[in-house]
Design an enzyme around this catalytic site. Structure first.
Site, PDB file in Angstrom:
ATOM      1  N   TYR A   1      -2.936   0.179  10.379  1.00 17.05           N
ATOM      2  CA  TYR A   1      -2.867  -0.282   8.986  1.00 17.05           C
ATOM      3  C   TYR A   1      -1.535   0.105   8.356  1.00 17.05           C
ATOM      4  CZ  TYR A   1      -3.969  -0.476   3.974  1.00 17.05           C
ATOM      5  OH  TYR A   1      -3.947  -0.735   2.622  1.00 17.05           O
TER       6      TYR A   1
ATOM      7  N   SER B   1       0.851  -1.192   0.000  1.00 17.39           N
ATOM      8  CA  SER B   1       0.000   0.000   0.000  1.00 17.39           C
ATOM      9  C   SER B   1       0.881   1.234   0.000  1.00 17.39           C
ATOM     10  CB  SER B   1      -0.900   0.016   1.238  1.00 17.39           C
ATOM     11  OG  SER B   1      -1.547   1.268   1.384  1.00 17.39           O
TER      12      SER B   1
END
Length: 691
Positions: A580, A567
């Site tokens: 996250y 990501s």
């Protein structure tokens, strides 16, 4: 178990299907019907024809021979698969004393009604020279038992009497066609021809009569074989009890990657396992070790099964998986050495060595493993060897099985006219023979990646905690896909997913670690449970997937690729997404560590960093959309435009964009010297530029 012949073949002819049909339409129907039973017509084998009078391109009445085109399969052939030739131009060849294959091919090309039609069957002259309107040439199991028996000619006389003409083995072509024509002409009472070590030729005045003649010959042969072998034990009786399903699967899951590695000497191979009762009876038989090494049951099998399989001994009471794996490697390497020597012994100028690896491996008491460059090829090798088992079963019950000798076998395997059929296959796609395991495979990125790999020739294992969605994707992709329920936080679940991949396709070459979640919360609102859940899935899960990948890739010994779907947050801080972002950063560093550790094995490890893939994503259909919108102080429906406008390129990112990047990094041709890399697919987010 008593030895029995093939079950009688039922006449399925439907007169309504050919009422008002043209001769060519009736030929298509007859061909499809014959090949609907693979005990009658092997895949790609056999050929059919009809002779009819019709006007040529200038209106002259011409006798045309319609015959199967080379390389087509009678089960699926259409009118376009047949070639029309002017028979009057072919028949004068009967007066010739000899004709080379090259001369025959060139001559027949000039006899075609249309040069755009497919090259006619190798057996075209056989069909042309037999003075009957409809002719069928097949390789039925029951007939194979007689023509492949050591006393085949005598047995044929007992079974068929004057109804059959026996022709000694000659490779297909001009000489065989002429020999068959002369035999039929000198025996006008004959109703069929038996080709030693080869097959059957029948004929009739109509399409239905020719079809019936083939079935009658097969059923007579089947009844004869059953009668002659009554009371006998198949394959000499059982030598030992077959391994049960649970242990068989456990053994195969461990040894198949090893086998796959040793046969994949010029590219990856797909493996298929068969542990059906037919196979288990054979591999457990007393005579099977010697019987399996006699040779091919039919010349048409050779290109797909080779002349011999590899036989591997296994004693369930003494051997474990490690011993079996070692023995497999030894036997396969010995086979490869023999194949190279066989090629050198018989090669002619211009011959090029085919892949010397086996197409079929038989493991005593365990089962059959077939090998192919594609799933279709592996299944074809398996299916043809099942036909061979049926022939060997019948022939051995008649007193002994015989086959082509090595020189005759080489004459078929390396025959340009036989190899021509292989040249008709479409060009190999980039990931042909590769097996790809994708975690989170049912999601937006996962499913787009699976579809992209399948389009390029790969088999895919779609693992996901949502089995229903994974199964739906499997159904869409077809036989080349396998859905496996997998929880990446569960070690046993991960091990099982690789086990299922090995049993389905033989192993794994490419791993795409993509399973994920997303969470958004201010640090003061981040619970320990939320933190742990992110790290369980995005860090621990990626570790477990990669560790099991490393184990399987090491067993195969052929290199491979692991791609993490990371990501943008792994490089750039995500406001209100500390758990996250930190877990994604852990992924990135894990990938770099693995690149360093696994490089010596030829395993490349890279990361693709997406950002804001809203389209088709299950993550973005959850509360994550509202949470991220709230973090930026905008409405949820404004999020897509927000992400687009913050990129340098002013674009949105879609699952297909990520899939394209994954395929690039997985490609040994395009990225074979790249490892430890990060490829951002985010439209350009300056904070995430690697540095």
């Amino acid at each position: 178990m008593a030895l029995t012949a093939a079950t009688s073949i039922e006449n399925l002819w439907d007169p309504a299907r050919t009422a008002g049909a043209t001769e060519l339409e009736a030929l298509v129907y007859r061909s499809n019907l014959l090949a609907s039973n693979r005990a009658v017509v092997n895949f790609g084998g056999g050929n059919t024809s009809v002779k009819q009078s019709q006007p040529d391109h200038v209106g002259r009445e011409t006798t045309v021979l319609w015959v199967k085109g080379s390389g087509s399969d009678l089960a699926s052939i259409t009118e376009a698969g047949f070639t029309g030739l002017r028979l009057d131009e072919i028949l004068p060849l009967l007066e010739r004393g000899s004709m080379t294959d090259e001369e025959m091919v060139g001559y027949l090309a000039r006899c075609q009604l249309d040069p755009s039609m497919p090259r006619p069957s190798i057996e075209t002259l056989l069909h042309a020279f037999i003075d009957h309107r409809h002719v069928d040439h097949t390789h039925p199991d029951a007939i194979g038992a007689i023509v492949g028996a050591s006393d085949g000619e005598e047995l044929a006389a007992q079974c068929f009497g004057p109804d059959a003409v026996w022709v000694p083995y000659i490779r297909p072509g001009f000489a065989l066609a002429k020999l068959v024509a002369e035999a039929v002409q000198s025996h006008p009472q004959a109703r069929l021809v038996l080709l030693a070590k080869h097959g059957l030729v029948t004929w009739g005045a109509s399409a239905s009569e020719s079809y019936a003649a083939t079935l009658e010959a097969i059923n007579r042969a089947a009844a004869f074989v059953e009668q002659q072998a009554a009371g006998g034990a198949a394959f000499g009786g059982a030598r030992r009890q077959a391994v049960d399903r649970a242990r068989g699967d456990a053994l195969l899951a461990e040894v198949l990657p090893v086998l796959r590695g040793v046969v994949s000497i010029d590219g990856p191979r797909i493996l298929q396992v068969d542990r059906s009762p037919t196979v288990l009876e054979f591999v457990s038989g007393r005579d099977a070790p010697e019987l399996s090494q006699v040779g091919a049951a039919c010349p048409d099998h050779l290109v797909h099964t080779r002349r011999l399989p590899v036989w591997v001994e296994f004693d369930a009471a003494r051997d474990d998986a490690d011993a079996l794996a070692q023995r497999i490697v030894e036997r396969v390497r010995a086979f490869q050495a023999r194949e190279r020597a066989y090629f050198e012994r018989y090669r002619a100028e211009g011959d090029r060595l085919l892949d010397p690896s086996p197409r079929v491996v038989l493991i005593a008491g365990v089962g059959l493993v077939s090998v192919g460059r594609t799933l279709k090829a592996a299944r074809l090798s398996r299916d043809l060897y099942l036909r061979a088992i049926a022939v060997m079963r019948g022939a051995s019950g008649l007193g002994g099985f015989v086959s082509l000798d090595d020189e005759e076998s080489f004459g078929i395997e390396y025959w340009p006219l036989e190899l021509y059929k292989l040249s008709l296959a479409p060009p190999a796609r980039e990931f042909e023979g590769c097996v790809v395991l994708i975690t989170g495979g049912a999601g937006g990125i996962g499913s787009a990646t699976a579809q992209a790999f399948v389009a390029e020739g790969a088999c895919v294992v779609v693992t996901d905690i949502d089995l229903a969605s994974a199964a739906a994707l499997e159904a869409d992709l077809g036989d080349v896909a396998l859905a496996v329920e997998t929880d990446v936080t569960d070690e046993a679940s991960i091990v099982n997913s690789y086990r299922e991949a090995a049993l389905a396709f033989g192993g794994v070459d490419i791993v795409v670690s993509n399973a994920g979640i997303a969470s958004s919360a201010a640090i003061t609102d981040t619970s320990v449970e939320l933190w742990d859940r992110n790290f369980d899935i995005l860090a621990r899960g990626y570790f477990l997937v990669a560790r099991e990948a490393a184990r399987m890739l090491t067993a195969q010994g052929t290199g491979g690729s692991i791609t993490f779907v990371g990501s943008k947050n792994g490089l750039a801080p995500g406001k209100g997404a500390a758990a996250y972002s930190a877990a994604k950063a852990a992924e990135l560093h894990l990938a770099r560590c693995l690149a360093e550790e696994l490089g010596s094995l030829g395993v490349r490890v890279n990361t693709v960093n997406p950002d804001a893939v809203l389209d088709g994503s299950r993550i973005w259909s959850s509360s994550w959309r509202e949470e991220r919108a709230d973090a930026y102080g905008i409405a949820p429906e404004e999020l897509e435009a927000f992400y687009r406008e913050r990129t340098t390129l002013k674009v949105n990112i879609h699952p297909a964009d990520i899939a394209a990047a994954i395929l690039f990094l997985s490609s040994s041709r395009r990225a074979g010297k790249s490892t430890g890399n990060i490829l951002n697919v985010d439209g350009g987010v300056s904070l995430a530029y690697p540095r």
